[in-house]
Design a protein around this motif. Structure first.
Motif, short mmCIF file in Angstrom:
data_model
loop_
_atom_site.label_atom_id
_atom_site.label_comp_id
_atom_site.label_asym_id
_atom_site.label_seq_id
_atom_site.Cartn_x
_atom_site.Cartn_y
_atom_site.Cartn_z
N GLY A 94 0.91 -1.09 -0.03
CA GLY A 94 -0.06 -0.01 0.14
C GLY A 94 0.81 1.16 -0.08
O GLY A 94 2.16 1.13 0.20
N GLU A 95 0.37 2.58 -0.38
CA GLU A 95 0.99 3.73 -0.34
C GLU A 95 1.04 4.19 0.80
O GLU A 95 -0.20 4.47 1.56
N MET A 96 2.19 4.91 1.36
CA MET A 96 2.18 5.46 2.49
C MET A 96 2.96 7.02 2.57
O MET A 96 3.94 7.13 1.70
N GLN A 97 2.33 7.96 2.99
CA GLN A 97 2.87 9.26 2.90
C GLN A 97 3.84 9.48 3.96
O GLN A 97 3.56 9.60 5.08
N LEU A 98 4.98 10.01 3.78
CA LEU A 98 6.01 10.35 4.85
C LEU A 98 6.41 11.91 4.57
O LEU A 98 7.21 12.01 3.38
N GLY A 99 6.01 12.78 5.13
CA GLY A 99 6.51 14.25 4.50
C GLY A 99 5.75 14.40 3.21
O GLY A 99 4.56 13.97 2.94
N ASP A 100 6.65 14.79 2.29
CA ASP A 100 6.07 15.09 0.83
C ASP A 100 6.35 13.86 0.22
O ASP A 100 6.25 13.91 -1.34
N GLN B 62 -2.37 3.60 19.11
CA GLN B 62 -1.54 4.17 19.92
C GLN B 62 -0.04 4.42 19.53
O GLN B 62 0.48 3.08 19.25
N GLY B 63 0.70 5.48 19.31
CA GLY B 63 1.89 5.36 18.86
C GLY B 63 2.26 5.31 17.52
O GLY B 63 3.42 5.55 16.80
N PHE B 64 1.37 5.46 16.36
CA PHE B 64 1.50 5.55 15.03
C PHE B 64 2.14 6.79 14.44
O PHE B 64 2.88 6.69 13.57
N ALA B 65 1.73 7.95 15.12
CA ALA B 65 2.44 9.29 14.91
C ALA B 65 3.93 9.24 14.93
O ALA B 65 4.62 9.72 14.22
N GLU B 66 4.29 8.56 16.15
CA GLU B 66 5.68 8.58 16.53
C GLU B 66 6.60 7.48 15.40
O GLU B 66 7.42 7.81 15.21
N VAL B 67 5.80 6.55 14.95
CA VAL B 67 6.35 5.65 14.23
C VAL B 67 6.45 6.35 12.65
O VAL B 67 7.56 6.05 12.14
N ARG B 68 5.50 7.10 12.52
CA ARG B 68 5.58 7.85 11.20
C ARG B 68 6.85 8.88 11.24
O ARG B 68 7.79 8.84 10.31
N ALA B 69 7.07 9.52 12.45
CA ALA B 69 7.88 10.48 12.46
C ALA B 69 9.31 9.53 12.44
O ALA B 69 10.27 10.15 11.84
N LEU C 183 10.10 6.77 11.14
CA LEU C 183 10.53 6.35 9.71
C LEU C 183 10.75 7.49 8.82
O LEU C 183 11.94 7.36 8.05
N GLU C 184 10.19 8.43 8.93
CA GLU C 184 10.65 9.80 8.23
C GLU C 184 11.93 10.07 8.45
O GLU C 184 12.83 10.45 7.37
N GLN C 185 12.29 10.16 9.71
CA GLN C 185 13.60 10.54 10.09
C GLN C 185 14.68 9.61 9.60
O GLN C 185 15.77 9.83 8.92
N VAL C 186 14.46 8.26 9.52
CA VAL C 186 15.60 7.29 9.05
C VAL C 186 15.56 7.25 7.66
O VAL C 186 16.57 7.01 7.01
N VAL C 187 14.31 7.35 7.18
CA VAL C 187 14.68 7.36 5.58
C VAL C 187 15.30 8.65 5.02
O VAL C 187 15.80 8.69 3.75
N ASN C 188 15.02 9.51 5.70
CA ASN C 188 15.83 11.04 5.27
C ASN C 188 17.34 11.09 5.82
O ASN C 188 17.90 12.10 5.25
N ALA C 189 17.45 10.36 6.79
CA ALA C 189 18.91 10.36 7.21
C ALA C 189 19.98 9.95 6.11
O ALA C 189 19.73 8.86 5.40
N PRO C 190 21.33 10.69 6.23
CA PRO C 190 22.31 9.92 5.35
C PRO C 190 22.54 8.69 5.85
O PRO C 190 22.52 8.48 6.81
#
Lengths: 90, 606
Positions: free
Chosen positions: B57-63, B163-170, B172-179
């Motif tokens: 399925g598709e998931m939006q992380l940031g843009d 409970q905890g999904f917003a933190e999971v998204r955050a 994930l966004e951090q690790v996929v954007n990290a170098p």
């Protein structure tokens, strides 16, 4: 129900401190260290591998499975496999 | 959020960019994560084998949009089963990140898998699920320490309460954007490559299962502290349900009560709500509507005659089948989500071994009471081909799907409870007989039961409701078209007068051997399309009790429906599908005839 009975089948349940016995026949309610397991990959996936400690909770009648506590997990193992798992009481 | 899902394995998905993999052991609540993060609702269950293929399925992380791939629950990455092999292929397909779901009540098992996943050198976010159940069991987990030990973010979650999904998204966004900071793993001593590029046999040479377990236990020991907790009522009930006494009597009560609720509530729904609406509103409305612009004759009869499309589609489907389907799914989904089904598998393993299969098969059998199609797909979770074939054959022969059960209840249940009991006894006898025969007929072996018993839970209201809706919707979508096709076929065959010719041809079998009215041949024609349609036409005939029982027996054992035939051909081959179709049909006619002859003889003596 602990530590007593039972009917024939694959073997009478017995308590055997320190002796190597198969998991199917050892007493219920006690903890055992696993010494040897048959080649069934799912056993090790569920934490039943040499050196692991398991508690035998129940053995079900008419050749049913045994219920084990493996860490915080409950796992049921069929008679044929349980009787090939060698354990030592701890 | 747009999303879509795939259930068939598609190699093109492996090559997709921006993949995030959702991984974890069976029973950790992965599917709830998938639904919440993508908006795609899948049927999740807490026993092994629910997900036999992957979902995406598709998931939006940031843009950015990512493809979230829900992989089958796996205990290891040793590729010992098809589910694990799929997981390994995805881990090697260059994913952006992994969301690894850990079960807080069974941390060791999850950590073992997590340690293996780390060998692939992909950024991982850990969701520590069921923290509420762990607390209830007296387990306190030091999350910062666990995060430090694992070298990645650990987010406490209670998936069913969202409970905890917003933190999971955050996270994930951090690790996929990290170098990429992960350093390559030391080269493999055997092949000289890093583990991430290494195939699994190589990986398993580095560290064997025992090593991972030792490491997982060490971490679990360090981060878990046991606090005194009084076992809750659910814990004590779950424990009691697993003991041979009173577990087995409780199981009998649960099974009989479930059956009773399905029968009683289904009948009440049908008699007090649906039938009056159908008889007094829908059918007269259709009759008035069509007769206002169509002149009397064959066409009008096909539409609103005695067997007209708009009459029997309401009477057969709405009144006789849908109420039972609804109530069955309400009960089954509750049992499934509560974690009770694996307990039944353990308690009845010894009985099922006598029949030739093992206790774990009970989950597929229970699923088959809903519909044989998902149950046959679910038999992929069996470990040997012999067990899979046996189980499939037993399901096709003697496990009626819920629509068929509804039709059977409408036919014999309304007449006599004892006749219903006799039909259940017949189905059980055939089930045992097929098991015994096929265990001798098919070559190979059956592996003994090895099953994890999940915690007993009260299903979360929202998750339960969503799942129920998905189930009922997919029943209506999948079954409605073939049912309407069968009804249309019935309307044309009967109202256009074709039935008389066919009935005449089959008269020796229908009347001479089965003792049924010759019009009952309509059931045998419609039964090819849907199983319950083999029984539904009998409802309209004024049958004697013996005819009713014979008809019910034939309908029970008759041909699997077109969808089941299709899935048999797909999952096995055409030979197996044709073999099962022929043998069920022959058995149905043979057993039906024997019942008729024996019944006639007994009634003659009385």
């Amino acid at each position: 129900m602990k530590g007593r009975r039972r009917h024939g089948g694959h073997g009478r349940e017995h308590c055997s401190c320190g002796q190597l016995s198969n998991l199917y026949t050892v007493c219920e309610g006690k903890c055992y260290e696993v010494e040897q397991v048959p080649p069934a990959p799912l056993l090790s996936c569920l934490g039943i591998c040499p050196k692991s400690v398991v508690q035998k909770k129940y053995r079900y009648s008419l050749g049913g499975p045994v219920l084990l506590q493996v860490g915080s997990r409950e796992v049921a193992v069929g008679k044929d496999i349980a009787s090939r798992i060698l354990v030592r009481e701890v | 959020m747009s999303s879509h899902c795939t259930v068939a394995e598609d190699p093109s998905v492996l090559g997709k960019e921006n993949k995030i993999l959702l991984m974890g052991c069976p029973n950790v609540g992965k599917s709830v994560f998938f639904s919440e993060l993508t908006g795609v609702y899948v049927v999740s269950s807490n026993y092994t084998g629910t997900t036999v293929s992957f979902m995406q399925g598709e998931m939006q992380l940031g843009d950015k949009t990512y493809h979230l791939i829900d992989l089958p629950g796996t205990y290891t990455m040793e590729a010992t089963s098809e589910a694990e092999a799929v997981a390994v292929r995805f881990m090697q397909s260059n994913p952006k990140a992994v969301l690894c779901v850990l079960n807080a009540t069974d941390l060791e098992g999850g950590l073992r898998l997590a340690l293996e996943l780390q060998q692939f050198n992909v950024p991982i976010v850990y969701a520590l699920n069921m923290v509420d159940v762990a607390r209830r069991k007296g387990l306190e987990i030091d999350i910062p320490l666990l995060s430090q030990k694992l070298g990645g973010p650990v987010i406490p979650t209670i998936a069913v309460k969202r409970q905890g999904f917003a933190e999971v998204r955050a996270a994930l966004e951090q690790v996929v954007n990290a170098p990429t900071t992960a350093s390559p793993l030391p080269p493999c001593s055997a092949c000289g490559a890093g583990c991430a590029s290494c195939h699994l046999p190589c990986l398993s040479r580095h560290q064997d299962s025992t090593h991972y377990w030792e490491q997982a236990r060490r971490i679990a020991r360090d981060v878990i502290s046991n606090v005194n907790a009084t076992p809750s009522f659910l814990d004590r009930l779950g424990e009691a349900m697993m003991r041979p006494w009173p577990g087995i009597p409780i199981a009998m009560v649960v099974i009989l009560a479930s059956l009773g609720i399905v029968v009683a509530t289904g009948n009440i729904l049908a008699d007090t709500i649906i039938a009056p609406v159908v008889d007094n509103v829908l059918v007269p409305l259709m009759e008035r509507l069509f007769s206002s612009f169509i002149p009397s004759g064959t066409l009008l009869n096909i539409l609103v005659g005695e067997y007209g499309f708009f009459v029997i589609s309401f009477e057969w489907i709405l009144t006789s089948i849908v109420p039972f389907v609804l109530v069955f799914y309400v009960i089954f989904t509750f049992l499934e989500d509560s974690g009770y089904l694996p307990r039944l598998a353990v308690l009845f393993d010894s009985v099922l071994r006598k029949v030739g299969v093992q206790g774990g098969s009970l989950v597929s059998i229970m699923l088959a009471f809903g519909c044989a199609v998902p149950a046959i797909i679910g038999t992929r979770a069996t470990t040997t081909r012999k067990e899979r074939l046996m189980l499939t054959t037993m399901i096709c022969f003697a496990v009626p799907c819920i629509s068929q059960t509804g039709a059977l209840l409408s036919l014999v249940g309304n007449y006599s409870l004892w006749m219903m009991v006799a039909i259940i006894a017949l189905a059980l006898s055939i089930f045992v007989l097929v098991g015994v025969v096929t265990s001798r007929l098919f070559k190979g072996s059956i592996d003994p039961l090895i099953i994890e018993v999940p915690n007993l839970l009260i299903p979360d209201g929202r998750a339960y409701w969503v799942k129920l809706k998905v189930r009922v919707k997919s029943f209506l979508m999948d079954a409605e078209a073939p049912m309407l096709l069968a009804v249309a076929l019935a309307a044309v065959v009967k109202e256009a007068g074709i039935l008389d010719g066919i009935a005449e041809f089959f008269k020796p079998m229908m009347v001479g051997w089965l003792g049924l009215p010759s019009e009952a041949v309509l059931g045998l024609i419609l039964g090819i399309v849907r199983r319950e349609m083999a029984i539904a036409p009998l409802l309209a005939l004024n049958l004697t009790p013996l005819q009713m029982f014979t008809g019910a027996a034939v309908g029970l054992l008759y041909l699997p429906c077109l969808s089941v035939f299709g899935i048999l051909a797909k999952e096995f081959n055409t030979k197996v599908a044709v073999g099962i179709a022929l043998s069920t049909t022959i058995t149905a006619i043979l057993v039906g005839g024997l019942i008729n002859k024996a019944g006639t003889l007994i009634l003659g003596l009385v």
